[in-house]
Every structure is written in structure tokens, then in C-alpha cells.
Design a protein around this motif. Structure first.
Motif, short mmCIF file in Angstrom:
data_model
loop_
_atom_site.label_atom_id
_atom_site.label_comp_id
_atom_site.label_asym_id
_atom_site.label_seq_id
_atom_site.Cartn_x
_atom_site.Cartn_y
_atom_site.Cartn_z
N MET A 1 45.29 -98.18 -14.94
CA MET A 1 44.83 -97.36 -13.85
C MET A 1 43.30 -97.43 -13.77
N PHE A 2 42.82 -97.05 -12.61
CA PHE A 2 41.39 -97.15 -12.31
C PHE A 2 40.98 -95.87 -11.59
N ARG A 3 39.85 -95.31 -11.95
CA ARG A 3 39.35 -94.08 -11.33
C ARG A 3 38.00 -94.31 -10.67
N VAL A 4 37.79 -93.61 -9.56
CA VAL A 4 36.51 -93.67 -8.86
C VAL A 4 36.03 -92.24 -8.65
N ILE A 5 34.80 -91.98 -9.09
CA ILE A 5 34.22 -90.65 -8.93
C ILE A 5 33.14 -90.71 -7.85
N TYR A 6 33.39 -89.96 -6.80
CA TYR A 6 32.43 -89.84 -5.69
C TYR A 6 31.72 -88.49 -5.86
N ARG A 7 30.40 -88.51 -5.90
CA ARG A 7 29.62 -87.28 -6.00
C ARG A 7 29.07 -86.97 -4.61
N TRP A 8 29.26 -85.72 -4.16
CA TRP A 8 28.87 -85.30 -2.81
C TRP A 8 27.95 -84.08 -2.88
N HIS A 9 27.06 -83.99 -1.91
CA HIS A 9 26.34 -82.75 -1.64
C HIS A 9 26.89 -82.24 -0.30
N VAL A 10 27.55 -81.08 -0.38
CA VAL A 10 28.20 -80.52 0.81
C VAL A 10 27.48 -79.23 1.19
N PRO A 11 26.85 -79.16 2.35
CA PRO A 11 26.22 -77.91 2.78
C PRO A 11 27.24 -76.77 2.81
N THR A 12 26.78 -75.60 2.43
CA THR A 12 27.66 -74.43 2.33
C THR A 12 28.51 -74.23 3.58
N GLU A 13 27.90 -74.39 4.75
CA GLU A 13 28.64 -74.15 5.99
C GLU A 13 29.71 -75.21 6.26
N ASN A 14 29.71 -76.30 5.52
CA ASN A 14 30.69 -77.38 5.73
C ASN A 14 31.79 -77.44 4.67
N ILE A 15 31.73 -76.57 3.67
CA ILE A 15 32.66 -76.67 2.54
C ILE A 15 34.12 -76.65 3.00
N ALA A 16 34.51 -75.67 3.78
CA ALA A 16 35.92 -75.55 4.20
C ALA A 16 36.36 -76.75 5.02
N GLU A 17 35.53 -77.17 5.95
CA GLU A 17 35.88 -78.32 6.79
C GLU A 17 35.91 -79.61 5.97
N PHE A 18 34.98 -79.72 5.02
CA PHE A 18 34.97 -80.90 4.16
C PHE A 18 36.26 -80.97 3.35
N GLN A 19 36.68 -79.85 2.80
CA GLN A 19 37.92 -79.83 2.01
C GLN A 19 39.12 -80.23 2.87
N ALA A 20 39.22 -79.69 4.06
CA ALA A 20 40.33 -80.03 4.95
C ALA A 20 40.29 -81.51 5.33
N THR A 21 39.10 -82.02 5.61
CA THR A 21 38.94 -83.43 5.97
C THR A 21 39.28 -84.32 4.79
N TRP A 22 38.83 -83.93 3.59
CA TRP A 22 39.16 -84.69 2.38
C TRP A 22 40.68 -84.75 2.17
N CYS A 23 41.36 -83.62 2.37
CA CYS A 23 42.83 -83.60 2.22
C CYS A 23 43.49 -84.61 3.17
N ALA A 24 43.12 -84.55 4.43
CA ALA A 24 43.71 -85.47 5.42
C ALA A 24 43.35 -86.92 5.11
N THR A 25 42.10 -87.15 4.71
CA THR A 25 41.64 -88.50 4.39
C THR A 25 42.39 -89.06 3.19
N THR A 26 42.50 -88.25 2.14
CA THR A 26 43.19 -88.68 0.93
C THR A 26 44.65 -89.02 1.23
#
Length: 99
Positions: free
Chosen positions: A1-26
Motif C-alpha cells: 500500500m501507498f499513502r499520500v499526505i496532503y497538508r492544507w491551510h483552510v480558512p475558518t469560513e471554508n472549513i465546512a464547505e471544504f469538508q463536504a467537497t473533500w468527501c465528494a472528491t474522495t
């Protein structure tokens, strides 16, 4: 297996939308890209703007095929909501986690 770690800076006002977008993207990547096995997200307890997304791939070759130009279209919406700080790759040596 292989793992990739992506480090992000997410502005506070975007956290919820980022999480939802990450779920759909994943989910979309897992369903459509050979070798993609899913991902999980971590948010720093000390700095809520610091987020890690850790993807699991069957092989490095599968991820390289996906990553090709380092800006996959599937991740475009995530990049609109947050700054991707870094990408690190790791061979999985062992996994002793339990559900």
C-alpha cells in the motif's frame, strides 16, 4: 500500500464547505480512478485551519498515474477553498489500526 499526505491551510469560513467537497472528491476518485482506496481527514486540535488529508493507494504507480500534472481536475474545488501547502508520499510499512 501507498499513502499520500496532503497538508492544507483552510480558512475558518471554508472549513465546512471544504469538508463536504473533500468527501465528494474522495468518493468520486475512489469510484473512478484505478488503485484509489479512499482517504481520511485530520484537523489540528491546536490550529483548526491546519488540515491533513491522507489518501490510501494500492501502489505508487497508481497514484503517479492520477497525480500526473500535480493538479488533478478532481481536486480543483478543494484548491478553490484552501491552500495546499505540501504533498508527501510514503510506502505503508505496517498498519496496526483497528476499527
Amino acid at each position: 500500500m501507498f499513502r499520500v499526505i496532503y497538508r492544507w491551510h483552510v480558512p475558518t469560513e471554508n472549513i465546512a464547505e471544504f469538508q463536504a467537497t473533500w468527501c465528494a472528491t474522495t468518493d468520486a476518485i475512489h469510484e473512478s480512478v484505478q488503485g484509489a482506496l479512499g482517504s481520511f481527514m485530520l484537523q489540528s486540535a491546536d490550529d483548526p485551519n491546519k488540515v491533513l488529508t491522507i489518501a490510501k493507494w494500492r501502489s505508487r504507480a497508481d497514484w503517479i498515474h492520477f497525480w500526473d500534472n500535480s493538479n488533478p481536475e478532481q481536486m480543483h474545488k478543494m484548491r478553490l477553498l484552501a491552500e495546499r501547502i505540501s504533498v508527501e508520499t510514503f510506502d505503508e510499512v505496517a498498519d496496526r489500526t483497528h476499527s
